[in-house]
Design a protein around this motif. Structure first.
Motif, PDB file in Angstrom:
ATOM      1  N   VAL A 145      26.822  10.469   3.847  1.00  0.00           N
ATOM      2  CA  VAL A 145      25.444  10.810   3.478  1.00  0.00           C
ATOM      3  C   VAL A 145      24.683   9.528   3.165  1.00  0.00           C
ATOM      4  CG1 VAL A 145      23.956  12.016   1.827  1.00  0.00           C
ATOM      5  CG2 VAL A 145      26.121  13.062   2.565  1.00  0.00           C
ATOM      6  N   ALA A 146      23.520   9.372   3.770  1.00  0.00           N
ATOM      7  CA  ALA A 146      22.662   8.203   3.532  1.00  0.00           C
ATOM      8  C   ALA A 146      21.292   8.663   3.061  1.00  0.00           C
ATOM      9  CB  ALA A 146      22.527   7.368   4.801  1.00  0.00           C
ATOM     10  N   ASP A 147      20.702   7.863   2.195  1.00  0.00           N
ATOM     11  CA  ASP A 147      19.346   8.133   1.708  1.00  0.00           C
ATOM     12  C   ASP A 147      18.566   6.834   1.825  1.00  0.00           C
ATOM     13  OD1 ASP A 147      17.109   9.263   0.442  1.00  0.00           O
ATOM     14  OD2 ASP A 147      18.337  10.276  -1.059  1.00  0.00           O
ATOM     15  N   ILE A 148      17.263   6.924   2.077  1.00  0.00           N
ATOM     16  CA  ILE A 148      16.464   5.694   2.139  1.00  0.00           C
ATOM     17  C   ILE A 148      15.683   5.471   0.856  1.00  0.00           C
ATOM     18  CG2 ILE A 148      16.292   5.881   4.641  1.00  0.00           C
ATOM     19  CD1 ILE A 148      13.277   6.546   4.211  1.00  0.00           C
ATOM     20  N   ILE A 149      15.737   6.438  -0.067  1.00  0.00           N
ATOM     21  CA  ILE A 149      15.055   6.288  -1.353  1.00  0.00           C
ATOM     22  C   ILE A 149      15.870   5.360  -2.250  1.00  0.00           C
ATOM     23  CG2 ILE A 149      14.350   7.509  -3.454  1.00  0.00           C
ATOM     24  CD1 ILE A 149      13.952   9.990  -1.632  1.00  0.00           C
ATOM     25  N   TYR A 150      15.182   4.500  -2.985  1.00  0.00           N
ATOM     26  CA  TYR A 150      15.910   3.632  -3.913  1.00  0.00           C
ATOM     27  C   TYR A 150      15.333   3.637  -5.318  1.00  0.00           C
ATOM     28  CZ  TYR A 150      12.331  -0.029  -3.635  1.00  0.00           C
ATOM     29  OH  TYR A 150      11.162  -0.739  -3.718  1.00  0.00           O
ATOM     30  N   PHE A 151      14.270   4.394  -5.560  1.00  0.00           N
ATOM     31  CA  PHE A 151      13.880   4.621  -6.944  1.00  0.00           C
ATOM     32  C   PHE A 151      13.644   6.110  -7.148  1.00  0.00           C
ATOM     33  CE2 PHE A 151      10.189   2.885  -4.673  1.00  0.00           C
ATOM     34  CZ  PHE A 151       9.161   3.775  -4.923  1.00  0.00           C
ATOM     35  N   PRO A 152      14.612   6.783  -7.843  1.00  0.00           N
ATOM     36  CA  PRO A 152      15.766   6.195  -8.518  1.00  0.00           C
ATOM     37  C   PRO A 152      16.789   5.642  -7.518  1.00  0.00           C
ATOM     38  CG  PRO A 152      15.989   8.561  -8.511  1.00  0.00           C
ATOM     39  CD  PRO A 152      14.618   8.269  -7.969  1.00  0.00           C
ATOM     40  N   MET A 161      12.675  11.161  -4.750  1.00  0.00           N
ATOM     41  CA  MET A 161      11.945  10.161  -5.523  1.00  0.00           C
ATOM     42  C   MET A 161      11.572  10.753  -6.871  1.00  0.00           C
ATOM     43  SD  MET A 161       9.364   8.583  -2.615  1.00  0.00           S
ATOM     44  CE  MET A 161       8.533   7.503  -3.792  1.00  0.00           C
ATOM     45  N   GLU A 162      11.262   9.876  -7.825  1.00  0.00           N
ATOM     46  CA  GLU A 162      10.875  10.345  -9.146  1.00  0.00           C
ATOM     47  C   GLU A 162       9.669  11.275  -9.071  1.00  0.00           C
ATOM     48  OE1 GLU A 162      10.365   6.674 -11.180  1.00  0.00           O
ATOM     49  OE2 GLU A 162      12.517   6.390 -11.512  1.00  0.00           O
ATOM     50  N   LYS A 163       8.773  11.003  -8.122  1.00  0.00           N
ATOM     51  CA  LYS A 163       7.579  11.829  -7.973  1.00  0.00           C
ATOM     52  C   LYS A 163       7.875  13.149  -7.266  1.00  0.00           C
ATOM     53  CE  LYS A 163       2.881  11.685  -6.096  1.00  0.00           C
ATOM     54  NZ  LYS A 163       1.884  10.915  -5.324  1.00  0.00           N
ATOM     55  N   TYR A 164       8.958  13.188  -6.459  1.00  0.00           N
ATOM     56  CA  TYR A 164       9.310  14.384  -5.686  1.00  0.00           C
ATOM     57  C   TYR A 164      10.775  14.736  -5.939  1.00  0.00           C
ATOM     58  CZ  TYR A 164       5.146  12.814  -3.124  1.00  0.00           C
ATOM     59  OH  TYR A 164       3.885  12.390  -2.785  1.00  0.00           O
ATOM     60  N   PRO A 165      11.130  15.181  -7.141  1.00  0.00           N
ATOM     61  CA  PRO A 165      12.538  15.450  -7.455  1.00  0.00           C
ATOM     62  C   PRO A 165      13.093  16.616  -6.642  1.00  0.00           C
ATOM     63  CG  PRO A 165      11.101  16.289  -9.195  1.00  0.00           C
ATOM     64  CD  PRO A 165      10.233  15.502  -8.260  1.00  0.00           C
ATOM     65  N   GLY A 166      14.409  16.594  -6.458  1.00  0.00           N
ATOM     66  CA  GLY A 166      15.062  17.684  -5.755  1.00  0.00           C
ATOM     67  C   GLY A 166      16.033  17.195  -4.708  1.00  0.00           C
ATOM     68  N   LEU A 167      16.501  18.124  -3.897  1.00  0.00           N
ATOM     69  CA  LEU A 167      17.458  17.828  -2.827  1.00  0.00           C
ATOM     70  C   LEU A 167      16.859  18.227  -1.480  1.00  0.00           C
ATOM     71  CD1 LEU A 167      20.658  19.236  -4.543  1.00  0.00           C
ATOM     72  CD2 LEU A 167      20.366  16.869  -3.833  1.00  0.00           C
ATOM     73  N   PRO A 168      16.995  17.395  -0.461  1.00  0.00           N
ATOM     74  CA  PRO A 168      16.429  17.721   0.852  1.00  0.00           C
ATOM     75  C   PRO A 168      17.286  18.688   1.668  1.00  0.00           C
ATOM     76  CG  PRO A 168      17.466  15.583   0.927  1.00  0.00           C
ATOM     77  CD  PRO A 168      17.559  16.042  -0.501  1.00  0.00           C
ATOM     78  N   VAL A 169      18.541  18.885   1.256  1.00  0.00           N
ATOM     79  CA  VAL A 169      19.439  19.826   1.940  1.00  0.00           C
ATOM     80  C   VAL A 169      20.231  20.590   0.886  1.00  0.00           C
ATOM     81  CG1 VAL A 169      19.690  18.388   4.005  1.00  0.00           C
ATOM     82  CG2 VAL A 169      21.319  18.133   2.118  1.00  0.00           C
ATOM     83  N   ASP A 170      20.887  21.671   1.317  1.00  0.00           N
ATOM     84  CA  ASP A 170      21.757  22.451   0.443  1.00  0.00           C
ATOM     85  C   ASP A 170      23.070  21.694   0.273  1.00  0.00           C
ATOM     86  OD1 ASP A 170      23.295  24.246  -0.912  1.00  0.00           O
ATOM     87  OD2 ASP A 170      23.144  25.858   0.570  1.00  0.00           O
ATOM     88  N   LEU A 178       0.833  -1.193   0.000  1.00  0.00           N
ATOM     89  CA  LEU A 178       0.000   0.000   0.000  1.00  0.00           C
ATOM     90  C   LEU A 178       0.872   1.248   0.000  1.00  0.00           C
ATOM     91  CD1 LEU A 178      -2.725  -0.805   2.709  1.00  0.00           C
ATOM     92  CD2 LEU A 178      -2.642  -1.502   0.321  1.00  0.00           C
ATOM     93  N   GLY A 179       0.590   2.174  -0.906  1.00  0.00           N
ATOM     94  CA  GLY A 179       1.340   3.418  -0.927  1.00  0.00           C
ATOM     95  C   GLY A 179       0.911   4.291  -2.083  1.00  0.00           C
ATOM     96  N   ARG A 180       1.669   5.348  -2.302  1.00  0.00           N
ATOM     97  CA  ARG A 180       1.422   6.260  -3.415  1.00  0.00           C
ATOM     98  C   ARG A 180       2.663   6.353  -4.302  1.00  0.00           C
ATOM     99  NH1 ARG A 180      -3.116   8.929  -3.534  1.00  0.00           N
ATOM    100  NH2 ARG A 180      -4.402   9.186  -1.669  1.00  0.00           N
ATOM    101  N   GLY A 181       2.461   6.359  -5.599  1.00  0.00           N
ATOM    102  CA  GLY A 181       3.571   6.491  -6.537  1.00  0.00           C
ATOM    103  C   GLY A 181       4.569   5.360  -6.435  1.00  0.00           C
ATOM    104  N   ILE A 182       4.067   4.134  -6.309  1.00  0.00           N
ATOM    105  CA  ILE A 182       4.946   2.981  -6.034  1.00  0.00           C
ATOM    106  C   ILE A 182       5.154   2.081  -7.253  1.00  0.00           C
ATOM    107  CG2 ILE A 182       4.503   2.936  -3.565  1.00  0.00           C
ATOM    108  CD1 ILE A 182       2.333   0.855  -4.043  1.00  0.00           C
ATOM    109  N   GLY A 183       4.824   2.595  -8.421  1.00  0.00           N
ATOM    110  CA  GLY A 183       4.939   1.768  -9.626  1.00  0.00           C
ATOM    111  C   GLY A 183       6.337   1.248  -9.899  1.00  0.00           C
TER     112      GLY A 183
END
Length: 299
Positions: free
Chosen positions: A240-247, A221-230, A30-35
């Protein structure tokens, strides 16, 4: 739930509903934008390897045109048609708790659920994200400094990662979230550990003074592009660690690598949380190497 949403959902599960499969294991995500999620292929391949009649379905609220308030009805439908359990991702890891009968010890401590088991005694919520991130970190960053760390994001995944970071020995955890009340609630919960945990009002003023940065937001994420910090404020001494894996390689990870930082992509957490969830769903121990190979081949 709208009639259109209901029709899409039931049509997508028509094979299961009509056949009334007995003995099969059906799991939903269950989620959003999980294709682009790789959870289905990891679970299905491991099910095949173990000779199980194992099926893994994406229940994408965006694709189905469903609202967040449809969550309880969707869970009820999946339970009714015979699902064994669910994985839960953004944005439902905390909202799902209200619709469960009980929580495992880890899920209760974290305050977020990513795995639900349908059992005769009721729906049971578990959290495999915390162990998944910690295991990925232990393997990928065994020797990094853990004095002061900045975590961006205080949602369901953020809660699991924050608990993992403290278990991993982080001495001072700074938490930032655009929704300041979420960061404050998480910090108050974590303060019971006795470690130094505090909320920051922005990332820029603290970024240069930390050993590491962890992104637990959907930004990247592909649905929310950008950087969370400067990213200009990062330097090579930091990790630096990220929990996103697509991309698989987010803009944050790519930029950090260009700066010379040691990086940890989200793929490890994705694999290891799936390993633990598969074991909960089936009662059988999956192959960590096998699920990793499946992920690597599909990514």
């Amino acid at each position: 739930m709208s009639e259109d949403g209901m029709e899409k959902l039931t049509r997508g599960l028509a094979d299961l509903i009509n056949l009334g499969a007995r003995g099969a294991i059906h799991i939903g995500l269950l989620g959003r934008g999980i294709g682009a999620s790789l959870s289905p292929i990891m679970h299905r391949r491991e099910g095949e390897r173990l000779g199980l009649d194992y099926h893994y379905h994406l229940i994408d609220f965006d694709a189905l045109g469903l609202g967040n308030d449809d969550l309880p009805e969707v869970i009820g439908i999946l339970e009714q048609v015979g699902f064994t359990g669910l994985n839960v991702t953004h944005p439902f890891k905390q909202a799902v708790i209200a619709h469960l009968a009980s929580l495992s010890e880890d899920a209760a401590a974290i305050g977020a659920v990513n795995t639900v088991l349908f059992r005769p005694e009721g729906r049971i919520g578990h959290n495999t994200d915390c162990w998944g991130f910690a295991e990925s970190f232990r393997i990928g960053m065994p020797q990094v400094p853990r004095g002061r760390v900045l975590q961006v994001g205080a949602g369901g995944a953020g809660a699991a990662v924050a608990h993992a970071l403290l278990e991993l020995g982080v001495e001072d955890l700074a938490i930032f979230d655009l929704a300041a009340e979420k960061a404050q609630a998480l910090a108050a919960q974590l303060a019971r550990s006795g470690r130094s945990v505090h909320v920051v009002s922005d990332t820029e003023t603290v970024l240069t003074g930390v050993d590491g940065v962890v992104n637990t937001t959907p930004i990247g994420m592909e649905k929310y592009p950008g950087l969370p910090v400067d990213a200009d404020r990062l330097d090579a001494r930091q990790w630096v660690a990220d929990i996103i894996y697509f991309p698989r390689i987010t803009a944050l990870i790519e930029t950090a690598r260009e700066k010379g930082c040691l990086t940890l992509p989200g793929s490890g957490m994705a694999i290891f949380q799936a390993v633990k969830a598969f074991e909960l769903f089936t009662g059988q121990k999956p192959s960590r190497d096998g699920m990793t190979e499946t992920f690597e081949a599909a990514a």
